[in-house]
Scaffold this motif. Sequence first.
Motif, short mmCIF file in Angstrom:
data_model
loop_
_atom_site.label_atom_id
_atom_site.label_comp_id
_atom_site.label_asym_id
_atom_site.label_seq_id
_atom_site.Cartn_x
_atom_site.Cartn_y
_atom_site.Cartn_z
N SER A 106 -0.30 3.88 -15.65
CA SER A 106 -0.39 5.33 -15.79
C SER A 106 -0.05 5.73 -17.22
CB SER A 106 0.57 6.02 -14.81
OG SER A 106 1.90 5.72 -15.15
N GLY A 156 10.46 -3.12 -2.42
CA GLY A 156 9.06 -2.82 -2.16
C GLY A 156 8.85 -1.37 -1.83
N GLU A 157 9.88 -0.58 -1.66
CA GLU A 157 9.66 0.80 -1.29
C GLU A 157 9.23 1.63 -2.47
OE1 GLU A 157 12.78 0.95 2.40
OE2 GLU A 157 13.16 2.11 0.61
N HIS A 198 -3.92 12.26 -14.65
CA HIS A 198 -5.12 11.74 -15.27
C HIS A 198 -5.50 12.63 -16.45
CE1 HIS A 198 -5.78 9.10 -11.79
NE2 HIS A 198 -5.24 10.09 -11.12
N LEU A 218 0.84 -1.20 0.00
CA LEU A 218 0.00 0.00 0.00
C LEU A 218 0.88 1.25 0.00
CD1 LEU A 218 -2.82 -1.03 2.49
CD2 LEU A 218 -3.10 -0.52 0.08
N GLN A 219 1.96 1.20 0.74
CA GLN A 219 2.89 2.34 0.78
C GLN A 219 3.43 2.62 -0.63
OE1 GLN A 219 3.83 4.55 2.92
NE2 GLN A 219 5.63 5.33 1.86
N THR A 220 3.83 1.53 -1.31
CA THR A 220 4.36 1.68 -2.67
C THR A 220 3.28 2.20 -3.61
OG1 THR A 220 5.75 -0.24 -2.21
CG2 THR A 220 5.58 0.46 -4.50
N LEU A 221 2.08 1.69 -3.44
CA LEU A 221 0.96 2.11 -4.30
C LEU A 221 0.65 3.59 -4.11
CD1 LEU A 221 -0.85 0.81 -6.38
CD2 LEU A 221 -2.46 0.23 -4.58
N VAL A 222 0.67 4.03 -2.87
CA VAL A 222 0.39 5.44 -2.58
C VAL A 222 1.43 6.34 -3.26
CG1 VAL A 222 0.56 7.14 -0.70
CG2 VAL A 222 -0.93 5.17 -0.45
N GLN A 223 2.69 5.92 -3.16
CA GLN A 223 3.76 6.71 -3.79
C GLN A 223 3.61 6.72 -5.31
OE1 GLN A 223 7.30 4.79 -2.28
NE2 GLN A 223 7.55 6.28 -0.66
N THR A 224 3.21 5.57 -5.87
CA THR A 224 3.06 5.48 -7.33
C THR A 224 1.90 6.35 -7.80
OG1 THR A 224 3.83 3.20 -7.17
CG2 THR A 224 2.85 3.86 -9.24
N ILE A 225 0.79 6.27 -7.07
CA ILE A 225 -0.41 7.02 -7.46
C ILE A 225 -0.17 8.53 -7.36
CG2 ILE A 225 -2.77 7.58 -6.75
CD1 ILE A 225 -3.06 4.63 -5.94
N THR A 251 0.94 10.21 -10.48
CA THR A 251 0.19 9.91 -11.71
C THR A 251 -0.66 11.09 -12.15
OG1 THR A 251 0.09 7.62 -11.00
CG2 THR A 251 -1.44 8.27 -12.70
N GLU A 266 -5.16 7.35 4.50
CA GLU A 266 -5.07 7.25 3.03
C GLU A 266 -4.91 5.79 2.61
OE1 GLU A 266 -1.72 9.36 1.44
OE2 GLU A 266 -2.41 9.18 -0.62
N LYS A 267 -4.05 5.07 3.29
CA LYS A 267 -3.82 3.67 2.93
C LYS A 267 -5.04 2.82 3.26
CE LYS A 267 1.12 3.95 3.66
NZ LYS A 267 1.60 4.59 4.87
N PHE A 318 -2.78 -1.49 -12.03
CA PHE A 318 -2.61 -0.05 -12.11
C PHE A 318 -1.63 0.31 -13.23
CE2 PHE A 318 -2.85 4.18 -10.47
CZ PHE A 318 -1.61 4.74 -10.70
N LEU A 335 -7.54 3.34 0.54
CA LEU A 335 -7.08 2.61 -0.65
C LEU A 335 -7.39 1.12 -0.51
CD1 LEU A 335 -5.48 3.88 -3.01
CD2 LEU A 335 -3.42 2.95 -2.01
N LEU A 393 -0.99 -4.25 -8.03
CA LEU A 393 0.45 -3.97 -8.09
C LEU A 393 1.19 -5.29 -7.91
CD1 LEU A 393 2.51 -1.64 -8.30
CD2 LEU A 393 2.50 -1.53 -5.82
#
Lengths: 189, 241
Positions: B165, B130-131, A101, A89-96, A99, B209-210, B163, B213, B84
């Motif tokens: 982009s 993973g970071e 749109h 989730l941490q990685t996903l948040v950083q990726t998003i 981004t 936030e997480k 996902f 998500l 992901l």
Amino acid sequence: MAKKVMQGINLIPKRDADPVPVARLKKILPLAAVISLLLFVILFFSSLLYTNSNLSKFNRLKKDVENLENQISSQKSTEGVYTLTASLLQTLVQTISGTKHFSPLISELSTLETNGIRITSALADKKGNISISLTASSSATLSSFVNSLIAQESDKKLFTDMYAAGTIRDRKGKYNLTISMKADPSLFQ
Amino acid sequence: MKNLDFLTLLKKYELLIAAGTVLLFVLFLSAVFLLPNFSKAQEIFSKETQLRAKLSQLTKKDKLLTSLNQEFYTKTFPKIVQVLPQSRDYLSLFSRFDTLESQTGVSILRTDFQLGVVSTSSAQRREGGGEQATAVAMNFEVIGTPAQIQKFLDSLTDLTGRFMSVEDFQITFREDSLLQANFNGRAYFSILPGAIGGVDSPLPVLDKEKETLMAKIAQNQLVIAEEEAVTGSIGKKDLFK
């Protein structure tokens, strides 16, 4: 006379007086010895008591820690799935977060087409640079379109830094040109 | 005579000698018994402080672990991996495009993917894997109405599937009112850490936030894309017969 002689003879030997430092030491040292001995006894037994009581407390704490560690070890699978989920989730948040749109931009570009104006192509990048190629049916249509774009720039401020290039009039009287501009970040949300 | 002198001296200074002896004895006993006791007490005190801190940390961790719904995380984790993945997983890319085609109505004319510049195994060698997600560059061309193209673009990032982009695009407005769009984009994958840390390592905290998500992804359906088995004969085993 004999009495006088008798009175003068002192059979007890005269005691030499101690030097001053020795006399002082004779007063101080015994006191110091007694005090230090007492202090030692008190400190020794206090330290013994303190150590023993703390040792039992320490052992109890150690046992509690071991019990908790065992409890946590028994939940290894839960910890594993939770930790890996959090990592993803941490990685996903950083990726998003990085981004862009483009959907609002495409929607806005589609509205630029009006009577006499036909957009043939559009390019855009995530920095907001846009280039649209269009065909205007006449100079009046083109002029009207450019004026509406300028009005939009001051009004909605969605497109700025507009620059028209490569204006060509074909045989049929139509105008082809390319307009480059900068899109507002709100069109990339 | 000499003995007499010695005895006289002894008598004269007996108090000093006795006091001095006691002092020396006390010093000796302090060095042998008292100081080690003090250092042991100090050691126990400092270890106790460390243990208390550890106990507090472990209590916090145990409380959090006990409050977790393992079933929820076990079910949600594969869905997050779907969004992901842990490797390039071209299969999920292709199946995602297939799904988007059927859901949005666009037709995907072409897809190009970057191969082999960053291999999955070299990404695995990065510390603390993973970071950051590793990007797979791609280019795809689609055709559809403006509404379909917009829906397609929205679906790439709506977390209902893998996902992806978009970095930039080029659209041609065709005469039949359809748009032919060429997109440069990125798919992502993330190598998970090999170990989750020791018993006393703190648990990561999920902020709002997480959690939002995760709740969104938890609603997804888990899609298991299977490779079709090759059926029928696939060629001669011996070319010379």
